[in-house]
Design a protein around this motif. Structure first.
Motif, PDB file in Angstrom:
ATOM      1  N   ILE A   1       2.582  24.716  10.788  1.00 44.47           N
ATOM      2  CA  ILE A   1       2.454  25.261  12.227  1.00 44.47           C
ATOM      3  C   ILE A   1       2.932  24.351  13.131  1.00 44.47           C
ATOM      4  O   ILE A   1       2.267  23.157  13.357  1.00 44.47           O
ATOM      5  N   ALA A   2       3.643  24.391  13.733  1.00 43.57           N
ATOM      6  CA  ALA A   2       4.133  23.191  14.856  1.00 43.57           C
ATOM      7  C   ALA A   2       4.432  23.874  16.444  1.00 43.57           C
ATOM      8  O   ALA A   2       4.658  25.151  16.385  1.00 43.57           O
ATOM      9  N   GLY A   3       3.771  23.316  17.303  1.00 40.38           N
ATOM     10  CA  GLY A   3       3.456  23.622  18.880  1.00 40.38           C
ATOM     11  C   GLY A   3       4.900  22.866  19.530  1.00 40.38           C
ATOM     12  O   GLY A   3       4.972  21.714  19.388  1.00 40.38           O
ATOM     13  N   ASN A   4       5.531  23.835  20.145  1.00 39.66           N
ATOM     14  CA  ASN A   4       6.582  23.395  21.085  1.00 39.66           C
ATOM     15  C   ASN A   4       6.027  23.484  22.419  1.00 39.66           C
ATOM     16  O   ASN A   4       6.034  24.493  23.002  1.00 39.66           O
ATOM     17  N   TRP A   5       5.552  22.379  23.011  1.00 38.43           N
ATOM     18  CA  TRP A   5       5.108  22.537  24.591  1.00 38.43           C
ATOM     19  C   TRP A   5       6.186  22.509  25.535  1.00 38.43           C
ATOM     20  O   TRP A   5       5.716  22.746  26.642  1.00 38.43           O
ATOM     21  N   LYS A   6       7.342  22.489  25.157  1.00 34.58           N
ATOM     22  CA  LYS A   6       8.402  22.713  26.212  1.00 34.58           C
ATOM     23  C   LYS A   6       8.106  21.727  27.319  1.00 34.58           C
ATOM     24  O   LYS A   6       7.873  20.622  27.315  1.00 34.58           O
ATOM     25  N   LEU A   7       8.606  22.046  28.541  1.00 33.63           N
ATOM     26  CA  LEU A   7       8.331  21.131  29.836  1.00 33.63           C
ATOM     27  C   LEU A   7       6.943  21.609  30.214  1.00 33.63           C
ATOM     28  O   LEU A   7       6.834  22.206  31.652  1.00 33.63           O
ATOM     29  N   HIS A   8       5.982  21.369  29.703  1.00 29.37           N
ATOM     30  CA  HIS A   8       4.680  21.680  30.175  1.00 29.37           C
ATOM     31  C   HIS A   8       3.591  20.341  29.904  1.00 29.37           C
ATOM     32  O   HIS A   8       3.808  19.492  28.898  1.00 29.37           O
ATOM     33  N   LYS A   9       2.773  20.133  30.589  1.00 27.29           N
ATOM     34  CA  LYS A   9       1.694  19.222  30.559  1.00 27.29           C
ATOM     35  C   LYS A   9       1.995  17.756  31.147  1.00 27.29           C
ATOM     36  O   LYS A   9       2.868  17.166  30.467  1.00 27.29           O
TER      37      LYS A   9
ATOM     38  N   GLU B   1      -2.292  13.453  30.859  1.00 26.65           N
ATOM     39  CA  GLU B   1      -3.864  13.549  30.879  1.00 26.65           C
ATOM     40  C   GLU B   1      -3.916  15.129  30.321  1.00 26.65           C
ATOM     41  O   GLU B   1      -4.693  15.247  29.252  1.00 26.65           O
ATOM     42  N   GLU B   2      -3.144  16.180  30.618  1.00 29.72           N
ATOM     43  CA  GLU B   2      -3.495  17.437  30.009  1.00 29.72           C
ATOM     44  C   GLU B   2      -2.870  17.235  28.612  1.00 29.72           C
ATOM     45  O   GLU B   2      -3.603  18.211  27.776  1.00 29.72           O
ATOM     46  N   SER B   3      -1.899  16.472  28.377  1.00 25.63           N
ATOM     47  CA  SER B   3      -1.491  16.611  26.933  1.00 25.63           C
ATOM     48  C   SER B   3      -2.666  15.991  25.891  1.00 25.63           C
ATOM     49  O   SER B   3      -2.840  16.355  24.895  1.00 25.63           O
ATOM     50  N   SER B   4      -3.181  14.795  26.550  1.00 27.56           N
ATOM     51  CA  SER B   4      -4.131  14.082  25.647  1.00 27.56           C
ATOM     52  C   SER B   4      -5.343  14.904  25.433  1.00 27.56           C
ATOM     53  O   SER B   4      -5.978  15.014  24.287  1.00 27.56           O
ATOM     54  N   SER B   5      -5.852  15.685  26.605  1.00 30.81           N
ATOM     55  CA  SER B   5      -6.892  16.713  26.466  1.00 30.81           C
ATOM     56  C   SER B   5      -6.441  17.783  25.316  1.00 30.81           C
ATOM     57  O   SER B   5      -7.480  18.025  24.589  1.00 30.81           O
ATOM     58  N   LEU B   6      -5.515  18.224  25.599  1.00 32.25           N
ATOM     59  CA  LEU B   6      -5.131  19.537  24.542  1.00 32.25           C
ATOM     60  C   LEU B   6      -5.320  18.920  23.183  1.00 32.25           C
ATOM     61  O   LEU B   6      -5.940  19.504  22.422  1.00 32.25           O
ATOM     62  N   VAL B   7      -4.677  17.867  22.919  1.00 25.25           N
ATOM     63  CA  VAL B   7      -4.939  17.350  21.346  1.00 25.25           C
ATOM     64  C   VAL B   7      -6.297  16.966  20.961  1.00 25.25           C
ATOM     65  O   VAL B   7      -6.805  17.224  19.940  1.00 25.25           O
ATOM     66  N   ALA B   8      -7.176  16.381  22.186  1.00 28.23           N
ATOM     67  CA  ALA B   8      -8.274  15.909  21.927  1.00 28.23           C
ATOM     68  C   ALA B   8      -9.113  17.474  21.538  1.00 28.23           C
ATOM     69  O   ALA B   8     -10.060  17.056  20.686  1.00 28.23           O
TER      70      ALA B   8
END
Ligand code: PEP
Length: 253
Positions: A6-14, A17-24
């Motif tokens: 299952i792969a998440g393509n975040w495209k041009l988002h985040k 800080e938001e990227s690291s919170s999402l994976v945290a």
């Protein structure tokens, strides 16, 4: 025998800080899941930060694109060795947005595939037909062309590092998902084609992901199709709760 991905393509988002919170948030929600290869593909600028945050977890890092040369006078580009250096294990190539918005050709996709194989990076090759191509009975020809040209001269050995993502363009970001039957039909066709171009073992071993408006509400039945080996998820990968539910899918018996 094929481990789901299952792969998440975040495209041009985040932002960073938001990227690291999402994976945290994602890490504890998927920590117990050893049965699925879990992959996230942030924007280039967040790769380093996300690599640090997921270190020691069961989440793997991917980039959304690459340039096919390892280094040189190519202003603004990023190469496979540099993506490996920042911690990527996979790179998405041939996404329909790159084909449609940036005019990427099958030949360019193929050069990227060779550069990634050379760098020993996993490849997530996206293919898929437009609505017009489907409605005018060109779907199988389009998929055949994208696979034949995209994988041209890649050896059976190199195919071990290739994951194919079938993403009908009409289902990407539109909320319209292919039906389970439509997905299975395309995936079975793709597997048969890989078998024809390589051999039975390669056909059986190649993972084929479905992409196009995958959500918590449709992942279970899609993942119950015999040739659907995972999902490439756009919009729903931007919310940890939704993406975790997709990763922890429950096949329907
Ligand atoms: C994608 O961008 O690869 C994708 C499948 O997007 P979405 O899930 O939003 O349709």
């Amino acid at each position: 025998m094929r481990k789901p991905m299952i792969a998440g393509n975040w495209k041009l988002h985040k932002t960073l800080e938001e990227s690291s919170s999402l994976v945290a948030e994602l890490i504890p929600a998927v920590a117990d899941n050893q049965n699925v290869d879990i992959v996230v593909a942030p924007v280039y600028t967040a790769l380093g930060k996300v690599a640090e945050t997921i270190n020691g977890s069961n989440i793997k890092l991917a980039a959304q694109n690459c340039y096919p040369e390892p280094q040189g006078a190519f202003t603004g580009e990023v190469s496979p060795p540099l993506l490996k250096d920042v911690g990527c294990q996979y790179v998405i190539i041939g996404h329909s947005e790159r084909r449609q918005l940036f005019g990427e050709s099958d030949e360019q996709v193929n050069s990227k595939a060779h550069a990634l194989a050379e760098a020993n990076l996993g490849i997530i090759l996206c293919i898929g037909e437009t609505l017009e191509e489907r409605e005018t009975d060109q779907m199988f020809d389009v998929l055949r062309r994208q696979i034949r040209l995209g994988l041209k001269k890649l050896s059976a050995e190199q195919m071990a590092g290739v994951v194919i993502a079938y993403e009908p363009v009409w289902a990407i970001g539109t909320g319209k998902t292919a039906s389970d039957e439509q997905a299975q039909e395309a995936h079975a066709f793709i597997r048969a084609l890989v078998t024809e171009l390589y051999d039975e073992q390669t056909g059986n071993a190649t993972r084929i992901l479905y992409g196009g408006s995958v959500k918590p509400g449709n992942v279970d039945s899609l993942m119950s199709q015999p040739d659907v080996d995972g999902a490439l998820v756009g919009g729903a990968s931007l919310k940890s709760e939704d993406f975790a539910r997709i990763v922890n899918f429950q096949p329907i018996a």
